[in-house]
Design a protein around this motif. Structure first.
Motif, PDB file in Angstrom:
ATOM      1  N   ALA A 207     -11.300 -29.649   3.319  1.00  0.00           N
ATOM      2  CA  ALA A 207     -10.567 -30.893   3.079  1.00  0.00           C
ATOM      3  C   ALA A 207      -9.138 -30.786   3.611  1.00  0.00           C
ATOM      4  O   ALA A 207      -8.611 -31.720   4.222  1.00  0.00           O
ATOM      5  N   LYS A 208      -8.510 -29.626   3.393  1.00  0.00           N
ATOM      6  CA  LYS A 208      -7.137 -29.430   3.892  1.00  0.00           C
ATOM      7  C   LYS A 208      -7.110 -29.427   5.424  1.00  0.00           C
ATOM      8  O   LYS A 208      -6.246 -30.044   6.033  1.00  0.00           O
ATOM      9  N   LEU A 209      -8.059 -28.751   6.024  1.00  0.00           N
ATOM     10  CA  LEU A 209      -8.114 -28.712   7.490  1.00  0.00           C
ATOM     11  C   LEU A 209      -8.387 -30.099   8.069  1.00  0.00           C
ATOM     12  O   LEU A 209      -7.806 -30.476   9.094  1.00  0.00           O
ATOM     13  N   SER A 210      -9.252 -30.846   7.414  1.00  0.00           N
ATOM     14  CA  SER A 210      -9.535 -32.215   7.868  1.00  0.00           C
ATOM     15  C   SER A 210      -8.297 -33.085   7.763  1.00  0.00           C
ATOM     16  O   SER A 210      -7.984 -33.864   8.677  1.00  0.00           O
ATOM     17  N   THR A 211      -7.560 -32.943   6.681  1.00  0.00           N
ATOM     18  CA  THR A 211      -6.336 -33.716   6.489  1.00  0.00           C
ATOM     19  C   THR A 211      -5.302 -33.349   7.544  1.00  0.00           C
ATOM     20  O   THR A 211      -4.656 -34.224   8.137  1.00  0.00           O
ATOM     21  N   VAL A 212      -5.150 -32.066   7.807  1.00  0.00           N
ATOM     22  CA  VAL A 212      -4.206 -31.610   8.828  1.00  0.00           C
ATOM     23  C   VAL A 212      -4.619 -32.144  10.197  1.00  0.00           C
ATOM     24  O   VAL A 212      -3.773 -32.605  10.982  1.00  0.00           O
ATOM     25  N   PHE A 213      -5.898 -32.114  10.479  1.00  0.00           N
ATOM     26  CA  PHE A 213      -6.383 -32.606  11.768  1.00  0.00           C
ATOM     27  C   PHE A 213      -6.120 -34.106  11.928  1.00  0.00           C
ATOM     28  O   PHE A 213      -5.659 -34.556  12.980  1.00  0.00           O
ATOM     29  N   VAL A 214      -6.392 -34.884  10.886  1.00  0.00           N
ATOM     30  CA  VAL A 214      -6.184 -36.332  10.940  1.00  0.00           C
ATOM     31  C   VAL A 214      -4.699 -36.650  11.115  1.00  0.00           C
ATOM     32  O   VAL A 214      -4.321 -37.492  11.937  1.00  0.00           O
ATOM     33  N   LEU A 215      -3.841 -35.982  10.357  1.00  0.00           N
ATOM     34  CA  LEU A 215      -2.398 -36.224  10.473  1.00  0.00           C
ATOM     35  C   LEU A 215      -1.865 -35.806  11.844  1.00  0.00           C
ATOM     36  O   LEU A 215      -1.032 -36.484  12.434  1.00  0.00           O
ATOM     37  N   SER A 216      -2.362 -34.686  12.341  1.00  0.00           N
ATOM     38  CA  SER A 216      -1.939 -34.231  13.673  1.00  0.00           C
ATOM     39  C   SER A 216      -2.376 -35.209  14.747  1.00  0.00           C
ATOM     40  O   SER A 216      -1.618 -35.508  15.684  1.00  0.00           O
ATOM     41  N   SER A 217      -3.577 -35.713  14.621  1.00  0.00           N
ATOM     42  CA  SER A 217      -4.083 -36.685  15.599  1.00  0.00           C
ATOM     43  C   SER A 217      -3.265 -37.973  15.561  1.00  0.00           C
ATOM     44  O   SER A 217      -2.919 -38.532  16.607  1.00  0.00           O
ATOM     45  N   ALA A 218      -2.940 -38.434  14.355  1.00  0.00           N
ATOM     46  CA  ALA A 218      -2.134 -39.651  14.223  1.00  0.00           C
ATOM     47  C   ALA A 218      -0.750 -39.449  14.825  1.00  0.00           C
ATOM     48  O   ALA A 218      -0.230 -40.314  15.548  1.00  0.00           O
TER      49      ALA A 218
ATOM     50  N   LEU B 105       0.076 -37.340  17.174  1.00  0.00           N
ATOM     51  CA  LEU B 105      -0.078 -37.225  18.625  1.00  0.00           C
ATOM     52  C   LEU B 105      -0.242 -38.602  19.271  1.00  0.00           C
ATOM     53  O   LEU B 105       0.362 -38.889  20.307  1.00  0.00           O
ATOM     54  N   LEU B 106      -1.025 -39.471  18.650  1.00  0.00           N
ATOM     55  CA  LEU B 106      -1.218 -40.818  19.189  1.00  0.00           C
ATOM     56  C   LEU B 106       0.085 -41.615  19.173  1.00  0.00           C
ATOM     57  O   LEU B 106       0.396 -42.338  20.121  1.00  0.00           O
ATOM     58  N   LEU B 107       0.849 -41.493  18.104  1.00  0.00           N
ATOM     59  CA  LEU B 107       2.136 -42.187  18.036  1.00  0.00           C
ATOM     60  C   LEU B 107       3.103 -41.646  19.077  1.00  0.00           C
ATOM     61  O   LEU B 107       3.852 -42.398  19.688  1.00  0.00           O
ATOM     62  N   SER B 108       3.089 -40.352  19.286  1.00  0.00           N
ATOM     63  CA  SER B 108       3.952 -39.745  20.305  1.00  0.00           C
ATOM     64  C   SER B 108       3.565 -40.233  21.694  1.00  0.00           C
ATOM     65  O   SER B 108       4.432 -40.504  22.529  1.00  0.00           O
ATOM     66  N   CYS B 109       2.281 -40.351  21.946  1.00  0.00           N
ATOM     67  CA  CYS B 109       1.811 -40.833  23.249  1.00  0.00           C
ATOM     68  C   CYS B 109       2.274 -42.271  23.488  1.00  0.00           C
ATOM     69  O   CYS B 109       2.651 -42.629  24.602  1.00  0.00           O
ATOM     70  N   ALA B 110       2.243 -43.086  22.453  1.00  0.00           N
ATOM     71  CA  ALA B 110       2.686 -44.471  22.594  1.00  0.00           C
ATOM     72  C   ALA B 110       4.168 -44.532  22.931  1.00  0.00           C
ATOM     73  O   ALA B 110       4.597 -45.339  23.761  1.00  0.00           O
TER      74      ALA B 110
END
Length: 82
Positions: A6-17, A19-24
């Motif tokens: 659950a912690k790894l999934s949360t970290v992955f989701v937050l990191s992905s979000a 990264l997407l905001l940074s790309c924008a």
């Protein structure tokens, strides 16, 4: 074990979000730079065109005046002068 997944999934989701905001943000910065470059280049090109046109007209007037002086001024003005 479930909490680790659950912690790894949360970290992955937050990191992905993040990264997407940074790309924008990078995309928007690139768009701003590109449009500014396009606009500045257009203004430089139009200014160069206008100056070259004025130089050409001035050169034509000088050449015609020299031709009129050498022929005694008997030439009639052409349509280019008007």
């Amino acid at each position: 074990m479930v909490t680790l997944v659950a912690k790894l999934s949360t970290v992955f989701v937050l990191s992905s979000a993040w990264l997407l905001l940074s790309c924008a943000e990078v995309k928007e910065a690139g768009r701003t730079i590109g449009h500014t470059t396009r606009n500045v280049t257009r203004e430089i090109g139009h200014g160069t065109r206008d100056i070259a046109r004025e130089i050409g007209h001035g050169t034509r007037r000088v050449v015609k005046s020299i031709g009129e002086e050498s022929s005694g001024g008997s030439k009639s003005p052409s349509e280019d002068d008007q």
